[in-house]
Write a protein that holds these residues in place. Structure first.
Motif, PDB file in Angstrom:
ATOM      1  N   VAL A 129       0.808  -0.928   0.313  1.00 44.44           N
ATOM      2  CA  VAL A 129       0.327  -0.055  -0.277  1.00 44.44           C
ATOM      3  C   VAL A 129       0.547   1.398   0.174  1.00 44.44           C
ATOM      4  O   VAL A 129       0.808   2.291  -1.189  1.00 44.44           O
ATOM      5  CB  VAL A 129      -0.808   0.204   1.049  1.00 44.44           C
ATOM      6  CG1 VAL A 129      -1.705   1.040   1.261  1.00 44.44           C
ATOM      7  CG2 VAL A 129      -1.694  -1.496   1.089  1.00 44.44           C
ATOM      8  N   GLU A 130       2.100   1.414   0.744  1.00 43.74           N
ATOM      9  CA  GLU A 130       2.505   2.349   0.683  1.00 43.74           C
ATOM     10  C   GLU A 130       3.384   2.950  -0.169  1.00 43.74           C
ATOM     11  O   GLU A 130       3.539   4.034  -0.504  1.00 43.74           O
ATOM     12  CB  GLU A 130       4.235   1.743   1.720  1.00 43.74           C
ATOM     13  CG  GLU A 130       3.183   2.333   3.446  1.00 43.74           C
ATOM     14  CD  GLU A 130       4.282   1.861   4.231  1.00 43.74           C
ATOM     15  OE1 GLU A 130       4.477   2.061   5.632  1.00 43.74           O
ATOM     16  OE2 GLU A 130       4.471   0.940   4.149  1.00 43.74           O
ATOM     17  N   ARG A 131       4.278   2.017  -1.004  1.00 49.76           N
ATOM     18  CA  ARG A 131       4.774   1.325  -2.533  1.00 49.76           C
ATOM     19  C   ARG A 131       3.671   2.112  -3.563  1.00 49.76           C
ATOM     20  O   ARG A 131       4.090   2.670  -3.855  1.00 49.76           O
ATOM     21  CB  ARG A 131       5.227  -0.470  -2.931  1.00 49.76           C
ATOM     22  CG  ARG A 131       6.737  -0.447  -3.016  1.00 49.76           C
ATOM     23  CD  ARG A 131       6.823  -1.387  -3.457  1.00 49.76           C
ATOM     24  NE  ARG A 131       5.718  -2.574  -3.659  1.00 49.76           N
ATOM     25  CZ  ARG A 131       6.399  -3.338  -2.142  1.00 49.76           C
ATOM     26  NH1 ARG A 131       7.064  -2.978  -1.436  1.00 49.76           N
ATOM     27  NH2 ARG A 131       5.603  -4.347  -2.350  1.00 49.76           N
ATOM     28  N   PHE A 132       2.385   1.417  -3.154  1.00 49.78           N
ATOM     29  CA  PHE A 132       1.401   2.330  -4.496  1.00 49.78           C
ATOM     30  C   PHE A 132       1.218   4.031  -3.897  1.00 49.78           C
ATOM     31  O   PHE A 132       1.351   4.745  -4.989  1.00 49.78           O
ATOM     32  CB  PHE A 132      -0.314   1.853  -4.571  1.00 49.78           C
ATOM     33  CG  PHE A 132      -0.959   1.951  -4.938  1.00 49.78           C
ATOM     34  CD1 PHE A 132      -0.693   2.135  -6.488  1.00 49.78           C
ATOM     35  CD2 PHE A 132      -1.908   3.155  -4.740  1.00 49.78           C
ATOM     36  CE1 PHE A 132      -2.241   2.397  -7.571  1.00 49.78           C
ATOM     37  CE2 PHE A 132      -3.267   3.327  -5.653  1.00 49.78           C
ATOM     38  CZ  PHE A 132      -2.854   3.589  -6.593  1.00 49.78           C
ATOM     39  N   MET A 133       1.580   4.234  -2.767  1.00 51.80           N
ATOM     40  CA  MET A 133       0.763   5.415  -2.296  1.00 51.80           C
ATOM     41  C   MET A 133       2.501   6.728  -2.552  1.00 51.80           C
ATOM     42  O   MET A 133       1.764   7.259  -3.320  1.00 51.80           O
ATOM     43  CB  MET A 133       0.742   6.132  -0.866  1.00 51.80           C
ATOM     44  CG  MET A 133      -0.654   5.255  -0.354  1.00 51.80           C
ATOM     45  SD  MET A 133      -2.282   5.595  -1.413  1.00 51.80           S
ATOM     46  CE  MET A 133      -2.456   7.071  -0.113  1.00 51.80           C
ATOM     47  N   ILE A 134       2.670   6.284  -2.192  1.00 52.89           N
ATOM     48  CA  ILE A 134       4.335   7.172  -2.258  1.00 52.89           C
ATOM     49  C   ILE A 134       5.190   6.417  -3.104  1.00 52.89           C
ATOM     50  O   ILE A 134       6.518   7.126  -3.809  1.00 52.89           O
ATOM     51  CB  ILE A 134       4.998   7.673  -0.973  1.00 52.89           C
ATOM     52  CG1 ILE A 134       5.818   6.331  -0.210  1.00 52.89           C
ATOM     53  CG2 ILE A 134       4.229   8.478   0.277  1.00 52.89           C
ATOM     54  CD1 ILE A 134       6.454   6.081   0.716  1.00 52.89           C
ATOM     55  N   GLY A 135       5.215   5.425  -3.925  1.00 53.15           N
ATOM     56  CA  GLY A 135       6.260   4.885  -4.750  1.00 53.15           C
ATOM     57  C   GLY A 135       7.345   4.369  -3.691  1.00 53.15           C
ATOM     58  O   GLY A 135       8.041   5.237  -3.438  1.00 53.15           O
ATOM     59  N   SER A 136       8.820   2.941  -4.378  1.00 52.28           N
ATOM     60  CA  SER A 136       9.357   3.216  -3.622  1.00 52.28           C
ATOM     61  C   SER A 136      10.453   4.048  -4.062  1.00 52.28           C
ATOM     62  O   SER A 136      11.135   3.602  -5.378  1.00 52.28           O
ATOM     63  CB  SER A 136       9.797   1.826  -3.905  1.00 52.28           C
ATOM     64  OG  SER A 136      11.411   1.601  -4.743  1.00 52.28           O
ATOM     65  N   VAL A 137      11.604   4.245  -2.960  1.00 55.51           N
ATOM     66  CA  VAL A 137      12.940   5.252  -3.263  1.00 55.51           C
ATOM     67  C   VAL A 137      13.753   4.702  -4.080  1.00 55.51           C
ATOM     68  O   VAL A 137      14.305   4.795  -5.268  1.00 55.51           O
ATOM     69  CB  VAL A 137      13.549   5.217  -1.179  1.00 55.51           C
ATOM     70  CG1 VAL A 137      14.629   6.342  -2.235  1.00 55.51           C
ATOM     71  CG2 VAL A 137      11.821   6.285  -1.127  1.00 55.51           C
ATOM     72  N   SER A 138      13.905   3.372  -3.879  1.00 51.99           N
ATOM     73  CA  SER A 138      14.887   2.273  -4.880  1.00 51.99           C
ATOM     74  C   SER A 138      14.679   2.540  -6.164  1.00 51.99           C
ATOM     75  O   SER A 138      15.720   2.865  -7.339  1.00 51.99           O
ATOM     76  CB  SER A 138      15.086   1.356  -4.199  1.00 51.99           C
ATOM     77  OG  SER A 138      13.300   0.149  -4.299  1.00 51.99           O
ATOM     78  N   ASP A 139      13.387   2.453  -6.271  1.00 50.39           N
ATOM     79  CA  ASP A 139      12.895   3.240  -7.519  1.00 50.39           C
ATOM     80  C   ASP A 139      13.240   4.040  -8.395  1.00 50.39           C
ATOM     81  O   ASP A 139      13.714   4.092  -9.130  1.00 50.39           O
ATOM     82  CB  ASP A 139      10.640   2.614  -7.866  1.00 50.39           C
ATOM     83  CG  ASP A 139      10.492   0.848  -7.989  1.00 50.39           C
ATOM     84  OD1 ASP A 139      11.681  -0.172  -7.866  1.00 50.39           O
ATOM     85  OD2 ASP A 139       8.974   1.085  -7.247  1.00 50.39           O
ATOM     86  N   HIS A 140      12.917   5.430  -7.979  1.00 53.16           N
ATOM     87  CA  HIS A 140      12.987   6.349  -7.796  1.00 53.16           C
ATOM     88  C   HIS A 140      14.537   6.810  -8.659  1.00 53.16           C
ATOM     89  O   HIS A 140      15.150   6.729  -9.471  1.00 53.16           O
ATOM     90  CB  HIS A 140      12.368   7.227  -7.239  1.00 53.16           C
ATOM     91  CG  HIS A 140      12.905   8.438  -7.598  1.00 53.16           C
ATOM     92  ND1 HIS A 140      12.099   9.153  -8.153  1.00 53.16           N
ATOM     93  CD2 HIS A 140      14.177   9.475  -7.349  1.00 53.16           C
ATOM     94  CE1 HIS A 140      12.139  10.800  -8.602  1.00 53.16           C
ATOM     95  NE2 HIS A 140      13.394  10.545  -8.093  1.00 53.16           N
ATOM     96  N   VAL A 141      15.308   6.365  -7.325  1.00 54.11           N
ATOM     97  CA  VAL A 141      17.285   6.243  -7.640  1.00 54.11           C
ATOM     98  C   VAL A 141      17.700   5.345  -8.852  1.00 54.11           C
ATOM     99  O   VAL A 141      18.110   6.156  -9.301  1.00 54.11           O
ATOM    100  CB  VAL A 141      17.128   4.995  -5.991  1.00 54.11           C
ATOM    101  CG1 VAL A 141      19.433   5.113  -6.048  1.00 54.11           C
ATOM    102  CG2 VAL A 141      17.511   6.474  -4.991  1.00 54.11           C
TER     103      VAL A 141
END
Length: 154
Positions: free
Chosen positions: A124-136
């Motif tokens: 749920v958190e990944r869906f809401m704020i997205g993963s930091v590692s994905d962004h990095v």
């Protein structure tokens, strides 16, 4: 034959999760082999305190979180020194973990390798704020190593 990559400065983010701890421990191993500097960063995301309905004021909450974070970072640095790695420093800052880990900190510290745990978030958190590692992975100016949880490797 390709020359082996040597990393001078490794940035590792920590959020207090087991995944982040594993990433930090692997970063120390890489640092040992490359004689690198390790920067362990913890980012306090201001917007998390906006509307949680706490009885403490926002500034009291931030003070508590800051003290807890400083203590955690001190433990990380002490652990690194016990492993024989003296070239380690900690960074505690406020803002967006995604932007700081992928863009601002790598630029400021001339980072050539970022190591992050796969994700400290639930679905749920990944869906809401997205993963930091994905962004990095998508925005970092340097190599990125994603450390998978141990149980997934076994």
């Amino acid at each position: 034959m390709m020359e082996a990559q040597e990393y001078q400065t490794i940035l590792v983010g920590t959020d207090g999760s087991d995944q982040a701890r594993e990433a930090f421990e692997k970063a120390l191993a890489v640092a040992k082999r490359n004689n690198s500097r390790v920067i362990v960063a913890h980012i306090i995301e201001n917007r998390l305190y906006g509307n949680m309905g706490y009885t403490l004021t926002t500034s009291e909450l931030i003070d508590v979180e800051t003290a807890r974070s400083k203590e955690m970072l001190e433990e990380y640095v002490a652990f690194a020194k016990k492993q024989g790695i003296d070239n380690v420093e900690s960074v505690l800052t406020f803002g967006s973990p995604k932007v700081l880990m992928a863009e601002e900190l790598p630029e400021k510290y001339h980072v050539d390798l970022i190591m992050v745990g796969q994700s400290g978030l639930n679905a749920v958190e990944r869906f809401m704020i997205g993963s930091v590692s994905d962004h990095v992975i998508r925005h970092a100016p340097c190599d990125v190593l994603i450390v998978r949880p141990k149980e997934e490797n076994e």
